[in-house]
Design an enzyme around this catalytic site. Structure first.
Site, PDB file in Angstrom:
ATOM      1  N   ASN A  46       0.846  -1.193   0.000  1.00  0.00           N
ATOM      2  CA  ASN A  46       0.000   0.000   0.000  1.00  0.00           C
ATOM      3  C   ASN A  46       0.879   1.240   0.000  1.00  0.00           C
ATOM      4  OD1 ASN A  46       0.575  -1.005   2.634  1.00  0.00           O
ATOM      5  ND2 ASN A  46      -1.053   0.200   3.562  1.00  0.00           N
ATOM      6  N   ILE A  47       0.424   2.248  -0.734  1.00  0.00           N
ATOM      7  CA  ILE A  47       1.178   3.494  -0.891  1.00  0.00           C
ATOM      8  C   ILE A  47       0.274   4.630  -0.443  1.00  0.00           C
ATOM      9  CG2 ILE A  47       2.421   4.978  -2.509  1.00  0.00           C
ATOM     10  CD1 ILE A  47       2.691   2.455  -4.349  1.00  0.00           C
ATOM     11  N   GLU A  48       0.574   5.178   0.748  1.00  0.00           N
ATOM     12  CA  GLU A  48      -0.299   6.201   1.316  1.00  0.00           C
ATOM     13  C   GLU A  48       0.076   7.589   0.805  1.00  0.00           C
ATOM     14  OE1 GLU A  48      -0.387   5.469   5.573  1.00  0.00           O
ATOM     15  OE2 GLU A  48      -1.663   3.705   5.219  1.00  0.00           O
ATOM     16  N   GLU A  59      -3.187  -4.406  -3.081  1.00  0.00           N
ATOM     17  CA  GLU A  59      -3.720  -5.267  -4.133  1.00  0.00           C
ATOM     18  C   GLU A  59      -3.709  -4.550  -5.475  1.00  0.00           C
ATOM     19  OE1 GLU A  59      -4.929  -4.528  -1.178  1.00  0.00           O
ATOM     20  OE2 GLU A  59      -6.462  -5.935  -0.513  1.00  0.00           O
TER      21      GLU A  59
HETATM   22  N1  THU Z   1      -5.314  -1.157   2.537  1.00  0.00           N
HETATM   23  C1  THU Z   1      -4.825  -1.998   1.572  1.00  0.00           C
HETATM   24  O1  THU Z   1      -3.664  -1.881   1.161  1.00  0.00           O
HETATM   25  N2  THU Z   1      -5.637  -2.947   1.074  1.00  0.00           N
HETATM   26  C2  THU Z   1      -6.936  -3.136   1.445  1.00  0.00           C
HETATM   27  O2  THU Z   1      -7.630  -3.931   0.835  1.00  0.00           O
HETATM   28  C3  THU Z   1      -7.481  -2.385   2.577  1.00  0.00           C
HETATM   29  C4  THU Z   1      -6.674  -1.225   3.039  1.00  0.00           C
HETATM   30  C5  THU Z   1      -4.446  -0.109   3.072  1.00  0.00           C
HETATM   31  C6  THU Z   1      -4.841   1.284   2.692  1.00  0.00           C
HETATM   32  C7  THU Z   1      -4.206   2.089   3.794  1.00  0.00           C
HETATM   33  O3  THU Z   1      -2.871   2.399   3.438  1.00  0.00           O
HETATM   34  C8  THU Z   1      -4.177   1.152   4.998  1.00  0.00           C
HETATM   35  O4  THU Z   1      -4.439  -0.145   4.478  1.00  0.00           O
HETATM   36  C9  THU Z   1      -5.190   1.488   6.049  1.00  0.00           C
HETATM   37  O5  THU Z   1      -6.451   1.616   5.504  1.00  0.00           O
END
Ligand code: THU
Length: 140
Positions: A46-48, A59
Site C-alpha cells: 500500500n502506498i499512502e 492489491e
Molecule cells: N489497505 C490496503 O492496502 N488494502 C486493502 O484492501 C485495505 C486497506 C491499506 C490502505 C491504507 O494504506 C491502509 O491499508 C489502512 O487503511
C-alpha cells in the site's frame, strides 16, 4: 477445477511485500502477491498519501504493476496486513474497490488468499467476496 499453484509460497510473497509498503499515516502495512497465468509473481504494497484519498492499496499496486506490463490473466492473489513491524494478527480482506478491480481481470479459477502466515491462510473465490458483482459482461 482448483488452480494449481503453491499457496504457501504466494502467501510468503505477500508477507514479504509488506516491506515495500509506504505507510507514514496509518502504519498499517499490506502486502499483495499476484500470480499470473504465466507463473510470474507481481508484488505490491500500500502506498499512502498526505491527501488520504490518493492512497493506493497493496492489491491494486500489484494488479496495476502487472497490467501495465501486459499481463491480464491471473490465477490468484495473496494478501497480508498488519501493523508496521509486526506479524499479522488478523486476516486482511481486500477492500471493496480492490474487489471491484479484481473483478475486471479475474476468471472463474481466480483465488484470493488472505494470509496471517505461510501456514495460516484462507482461500476464497471472488464470487464469495463480491457476490453479484458488476463486470464488463454487463455493458458489452
Ligand atoms: N489497505 C490496503 O492496502 N488494502 C486493502 O484492501 C485495505 C486497506 C491499506 C490502505 C491504507 O494504506 C491502509 O491499508 C489502512 O487503511
Amino acid at each position: 477445477m482448483e488452480a494449481e499453484f503453491d499457496r504457501a509460497d504466494l502467501a510468503r510473497a505477500a508477507l514479504e511485500a509488506r516491506q515495500m509498503a509506504y505507510t507514514p499515516y496509518s502504519h498499517y502495512t499490506v502486502g499483495a502477491a499476484l500470480l499470473t497465468a504465466e507463473g510470474e509473481i507481481y508484488q505490491g504494497g500500500n502506498i499512502e498519501n498526505a491527501s488520504y484519498g490518493a492512497t493506493n492499496c497493496a492489491e491494486r499496486t500489484a494488479i496495476f504493476k502487472a497490467v501495465s506490463e501486459g499481463r491480464r490473466r491471473f490465477s490468484a492473489i495473496a494478501i497480508a496486513g498488519g501493523m508496521e513491524g509486526q506479524n499479522p494478527v488478523d486476516y486482511a480482506y481486500p477492500c471493496g474497490i480492490c474487489r471491484q478491480v479484481m473483478k475486471e481481470f479475474a476468471g472463474e479459477d481466480f483465488r484470493i488468499i488472505v494470509a496471517k502466515s505461510a501456514a495460516d491462510y484462507k482461500v476464497y473465490t471472488l464470487e464469495e467476496l463480491l457476490p453479484h458483482g458488476f463486470g464488463g459482461s454487463s455493458i458489452r
